[in-house]
Design a protein around this motif. Sequence first.
Motif, PDB file in Angstrom:
ATOM      1  N   UNK A  99      19.129  26.032  37.675  1.00 44.59           N
ATOM      2  CA  UNK A  99      19.398  25.359  38.948  1.00 44.59           C
ATOM      3  C   UNK A  99      18.593  24.062  39.110  1.00 44.59           C
ATOM      4  N   UNK A 100      17.646  23.834  38.238  1.00 44.98           N
ATOM      5  CA  UNK A 100      16.814  22.632  38.352  1.00 44.98           C
ATOM      6  C   UNK A 100      17.616  21.422  37.905  1.00 44.98           C
ATOM      7  N   UNK A 101      17.604  20.389  38.768  1.00 46.20           N
ATOM      8  CA  UNK A 101      18.299  19.148  38.432  1.00 46.20           C
ATOM      9  C   UNK A 101      17.316  18.184  37.790  1.00 46.20           C
ATOM     10  N   UNK A 102      17.727  17.592  36.694  1.00 44.09           N
ATOM     11  CA  UNK A 102      16.909  16.622  35.981  1.00 44.09           C
ATOM     12  C   UNK A 102      17.702  15.329  35.880  1.00 44.09           C
ATOM     13  N   UNK A 103      17.075  14.239  36.320  1.00 48.46           N
ATOM     14  CA  UNK A 103      17.725  12.937  36.225  1.00 48.46           C
ATOM     15  C   UNK A 103      17.319  12.294  34.910  1.00 48.46           C
ATOM     16  N   UNK A 104      18.277  11.956  34.112  1.00 49.76           N
ATOM     17  CA  UNK A 104      18.026  11.328  32.826  1.00 49.76           C
ATOM     18  C   UNK A 104      18.593   9.918  32.837  1.00 49.76           C
ATOM     19  N   UNK A 105      17.912   8.995  32.174  1.00 52.88           N
ATOM     20  CA  UNK A 105      18.493   7.657  32.060  1.00 52.88           C
ATOM     21  C   UNK A 105      19.736   7.733  31.176  1.00 52.88           C
ATOM     22  N   UNK A 106      20.589   6.732  31.273  1.00 58.59           N
ATOM     23  CA  UNK A 106      21.782   6.713  30.417  1.00 58.59           C
ATOM     24  C   UNK A 106      21.382   6.746  28.938  1.00 58.59           C
ATOM     25  N   UNK A 107      22.284   7.223  28.107  1.00 60.36           N
ATOM     26  CA  UNK A 107      22.009   7.387  26.685  1.00 60.36           C
ATOM     27  C   UNK A 107      21.491   6.110  26.016  1.00 60.36           C
ATOM     28  N   UNK A 108      22.062   4.923  26.297  1.00 62.89           N
ATOM     29  CA  UNK A 108      21.514   3.711  25.660  1.00 62.89           C
ATOM     30  C   UNK A 108      20.032   3.485  26.011  1.00 62.89           C
ATOM     31  N   UNK A 109      19.628   3.774  27.253  1.00 58.07           N
ATOM     32  CA  UNK A 109      18.221   3.623  27.640  1.00 58.07           C
ATOM     33  C   UNK A 109      17.360   4.663  26.930  1.00 58.07           C
ATOM     34  N   UNK A 110      17.867   5.878  26.799  1.00 60.93           N
ATOM     35  CA  UNK A 110      17.128   6.921  26.085  1.00 60.93           C
ATOM     36  C   UNK A 110      16.901   6.494  24.631  1.00 60.93           C
ATOM     37  N   UNK A 111      17.936   5.907  24.027  1.00 64.67           N
ATOM     38  CA  UNK A 111      17.811   5.456  22.644  1.00 64.67           C
ATOM     39  C   UNK A 111      16.809   4.305  22.528  1.00 64.67           C
ATOM     40  N   UNK A 112      16.799   3.420  23.524  1.00 68.87           N
ATOM     41  CA  UNK A 112      15.853   2.299  23.508  1.00 68.87           C
ATOM     42  C   UNK A 112      14.422   2.818  23.644  1.00 68.87           C
ATOM     43  N   UNK A 113      14.211   3.777  24.535  1.00 67.61           N
ATOM     44  CA  UNK A 113      12.891   4.387  24.711  1.00 67.61           C
ATOM     45  C   UNK A 113      12.468   5.079  23.426  1.00 67.61           C
ATOM     46  N   UNK A 114      13.391   5.787  22.817  1.00 68.38           N
ATOM     47  CA  UNK A 114      13.105   6.481  21.567  1.00 68.38           C
ATOM     48  C   UNK A 114      12.713   5.492  20.472  1.00 68.38           C
ATOM     49  N   UNK A 115      13.406   4.360  20.424  1.00 69.15           N
ATOM     50  CA  UNK A 115      13.109   3.347  19.406  1.00 69.15           C
ATOM     51  C   UNK A 115      11.706   2.783  19.605  1.00 69.15           C
ATOM     52  N   UNK A 116      11.313   2.523  20.854  1.00 71.33           N
ATOM     53  CA  UNK A 116       9.978   1.998  21.137  1.00 71.33           C
ATOM     54  C   UNK A 116       8.916   3.024  20.748  1.00 71.33           C
ATOM     55  N   UNK A 117       9.115   4.281  21.134  1.00 71.59           N
ATOM     56  CA  UNK A 117       8.147   5.333  20.801  1.00 71.59           C
ATOM     57  C   UNK A 117       8.055   5.541  19.292  1.00 71.59           C
ATOM     58  N   UNK A 118       9.189   5.481  18.631  1.00 70.41           N
ATOM     59  CA  UNK A 118       9.200   5.623  17.168  1.00 70.41           C
ATOM     60  C   UNK A 118       8.445   4.474  16.511  1.00 70.41           C
ATOM     61  N   UNK A 119       8.635   3.274  17.021  1.00 70.91           N
ATOM     62  CA  UNK A 119       7.937   2.109  16.499  1.00 70.91           C
ATOM     63  C   UNK A 119       6.424   2.256  16.696  1.00 70.91           C
TER      64      UNK A 119
END
Length: 173
Positions: free
Chosen positions: A7-27
């Motif tokens: 029942x917990x709602x989680x707000x996630x950024x759109x997939x392109x933003x998630x991928x951009x965040x992932x790329x920065x963290x990976x870098x």
Amino acid sequence: TRDTFEQIEVTLPPLPEQQAISAVLSSLDNKIELLREQNKTLETTAQAIFKEWFVNFNFPGSTGKLIDSELGEIPEGWKVGRLEEIVRNKKNSIVDGPFGTQMKIEEYQGSGVPVIEMDYLGDTFITRGFRHFLSSEKFEEVKRSCANAGDIIISKTGTLGLLGILPDDFDKA
């Protein structure tokens, strides 16, 4: 419970933003790993230099020749002696800083003879701008603790053993 969890709602950024965040963290992860590898290389190099200079006594300017002494072999040109033999005169002396009631914060001023504080020390030349200074009169009271150009300063309170070298362009501190 599982029902509550669903029942917990989680707000996630759109997939392109998630991928951009992932790329920065990976870098960043890659850069951290590269720095760790560089630190290992530097540590290995430092250990090799230490061994070469202080175990094998093959340091810049040495002849590489060792002579016998009561402590074992030492580099040619060195001698075994007591510390007091080289620090008898003012030029080569060991002194401690003025502590306690000798210096008060209210005596500091914006110019004059610079005061070396603990946070200036860290195994290198003292290059940071000084924050506190003493008048000529106050300096005369504590001049026994004067540091001159080329002096090595070692902390003996707080964090013990921090080092600083007063560069040649300083008259006194």
